[in-house]
Write a protein that holds these residues in place. Structure first.
Motif, PDB file in Angstrom:
ATOM      1  N   ALA A 109       0.832  -1.208   0.000  1.00 51.87           N
ATOM      2  CA  ALA A 109       0.000   0.000   0.000  1.00 51.87           C
ATOM      3  C   ALA A 109       0.866   1.256   0.000  1.00 51.87           C
ATOM      4  CB  ALA A 109      -0.929  -0.008   1.208  1.00 51.87           C
ATOM      5  N   ASP A 110       1.948   1.254   0.757  1.00 60.07           N
ATOM      6  CA  ASP A 110       2.841   2.406   0.782  1.00 60.07           C
ATOM      7  C   ASP A 110       3.488   2.643  -0.590  1.00 60.07           C
ATOM      8  OD1 ASP A 110       2.290   2.936   3.421  1.00 60.07           O
ATOM      9  OD2 ASP A 110       4.061   1.921   4.205  1.00 60.07           O
ATOM     10  N   ALA A 111       3.617   1.569  -1.384  1.00 61.41           N
ATOM     11  CA  ALA A 111       4.164   1.701  -2.737  1.00 61.41           C
ATOM     12  C   ALA A 111       3.077   2.032  -3.761  1.00 61.41           C
ATOM     13  CB  ALA A 111       4.878   0.415  -3.136  1.00 61.41           C
ATOM     14  N   GLY A 112       1.809   2.123  -3.304  1.00 63.81           N
ATOM     15  CA  GLY A 112       0.731   2.589  -4.162  1.00 63.81           C
ATOM     16  C   GLY A 112      -0.262   1.558  -4.623  1.00 63.81           C
ATOM     17  N   ALA A 113      -0.079   0.287  -4.236  1.00 56.29           N
ATOM     18  CA  ALA A 113      -0.989  -0.759  -4.709  1.00 56.29           C
ATOM     19  C   ALA A 113      -2.312  -0.720  -3.968  1.00 56.29           C
ATOM     20  CB  ALA A 113      -0.351  -2.134  -4.531  1.00 56.29           C
ATOM     21  N   ASP A 114      -3.405  -1.004  -4.694  1.00 54.56           N
ATOM     22  CA  ASP A 114      -4.685  -1.257  -4.056  1.00 54.56           C
ATOM     23  C   ASP A 114      -4.651  -2.686  -3.499  1.00 54.56           C
ATOM     24  OD1 ASP A 114      -5.729   1.248  -4.764  1.00 54.56           O
ATOM     25  OD2 ASP A 114      -6.356   0.492  -6.720  1.00 54.56           O
ATOM     26  N   ILE A 115      -5.334  -2.904  -2.378  1.00 52.97           N
ATOM     27  CA  ILE A 115      -5.178  -4.150  -1.631  1.00 52.97           C
ATOM     28  C   ILE A 115      -6.518  -4.836  -1.416  1.00 52.97           C
ATOM     29  CG2 ILE A 115      -4.284  -5.235   0.454  1.00 52.97           C
ATOM     30  CD1 ILE A 115      -2.114  -3.791  -1.089  1.00 52.97           C
ATOM     31  N   VAL A 116      -6.529  -6.140  -1.623  1.00 50.84           N
ATOM     32  CA  VAL A 116      -7.658  -6.997  -1.265  1.00 50.84           C
ATOM     33  C   VAL A 116      -7.212  -7.894  -0.120  1.00 50.84           C
ATOM     34  CG1 VAL A 116      -9.289  -8.739  -2.039  1.00 50.84           C
ATOM     35  CG2 VAL A 116      -8.475  -6.990  -3.647  1.00 50.84           C
ATOM     36  N   VAL A 117      -7.828  -7.712   1.028  1.00 52.86           N
ATOM     37  CA  VAL A 117      -7.528  -8.522   2.205  1.00 52.86           C
ATOM     38  C   VAL A 117      -8.486  -9.704   2.234  1.00 52.86           C
ATOM     39  CG1 VAL A 117      -7.514  -8.586   4.729  1.00 52.86           C
ATOM     40  CG2 VAL A 117      -6.632  -6.573   3.527  1.00 52.86           C
ATOM     41  N   VAL A 118      -7.951 -10.905   2.192  1.00 53.34           N
ATOM     42  CA  VAL A 118      -8.772 -12.114   2.197  1.00 53.34           C
ATOM     43  C   VAL A 118      -8.586 -12.833   3.525  1.00 53.34           C
ATOM     44  CG1 VAL A 118      -9.256 -14.305   1.058  1.00 53.34           C
ATOM     45  CG2 VAL A 118      -8.521 -12.334  -0.296  1.00 53.34           C
ATOM     46  N   GLY A 119      -9.692 -13.101   4.200  1.00 55.81           N
ATOM     47  CA  GLY A 119      -9.629 -13.805   5.479  1.00 55.81           C
ATOM     48  C   GLY A 119     -11.015 -14.246   5.902  1.00 55.81           C
TER      49      GLY A 119
END
Length: 255
Positions: free
Chosen positions: A30-40
């Protein structure tokens, strides 16, 4: 050099990304700019992680899924492609452990660990592959362990699953290199997480033995994985594939 590590416009799935090493890697991306999908599976924990990630200026969502279940994985990939239109990075981090000697582990316990740690990586990678290929390439990071290297009398199923992760990584790296998909593994050492806190309660003297063997003189923490995850997710690692990189403060190089 900033361009080599720029992940803006990229979409990353992190299984087990709602805590521990998974969240540390998600924060780095995220700090490098990526959008994130958290799976759990723990929705409340995932929502807390998503709030943390979104505060870093990226889009973040949570998908509830059992990544050892084929149908759940298919639905998860469909949800991500519907929400973002692409997948660029897959981090197979979901994991569990049952600490028992080999003669005591039950078949159901063996299957639980193998399915959570290894089968999930197979299912998620296979499901994500067509999307990565259609995008022109991508990155897969599988989370192994120092027990991918060492034996351990107290964790036979875990060690088998993590050894399998390394060989699965190599197989996929060879198979998918023509599609511009790089597949690598990270091998964490003794990291301060919920899993290892439980281990310290179960194994007498573990804390002191780890410190005595680790040249860096400390246990690792989740933030130690943001950098390596960013490197393996970025253009900086475009000619790196099939590797298994220890992140252990030097633990594995000691005699």
């Amino acid at each position: 050099m900033a361009g080599h590590f720029d992940l803006r416009g990229k979409v990353a799935i992190v299984t087990g990304g709602n805590g521990g090493i998974g969240l540390g890697m998600a924060r780095g991306l995220a700090d490098a700019g990526a959008d994130i999908v958290v799976v759990g599976r723990n929705e409340a924990k995932s929502q807390t992680a998503v709030a943390d990630l979104a505060a870093r200026g990226v889009r973040a969502i949570t998908v509830r899924a059992d990544v050892s279940n084929k149908d759940d994985v298919a639905a998860m990939i469909a949800r991500v492609t519907e929400s973002f239109g692409r997948i660029d990075i897959l981090i197979n981090n979901a994991g569990t452990n049952i600490r028992k000697p080999p003669d005591v582990v039950e078949l159901e316990e063996w299957r639980e660990v193998i399915d959570t740690n290894l089968t999930s990586a197979f299912l998620c990678s296979k499901a994500a592959y067509p999307v990565l290929k259609a995008n022109g390439g991508g990155k897969i990071i599988n989370i192994g362990s120092m027990l991918s290297i060492f034996g351990a009398s107290f964790a036979p199923a875990y060690a088998a699953s993590k050894g399998g992760i390394v060989q699965y990584t190599r197989a996929c790296a060879c198979a998918w290199a023509p599609d511009n998909i790089q597949v690598n593994a990270i091998l964490p050492g003794w990291i301060d997480t919920d899993l290892t806190r439980a281990a310290r309660k179960q194994i007498d003297g573990l804390h002191d033995r780890v410190l005595a063997r680790t040249p860096s003189g400390r246990w690792g923490n989740s933030d130690d994985f943001g950098g390596i995850a960013t490197f393996l997710s970025s253009p900086a690692s475009d000619f790196v594939t099939g590797t298994a990189i220890p992140v252990d403060g030097g633990y594995s190089i000691m005699a």
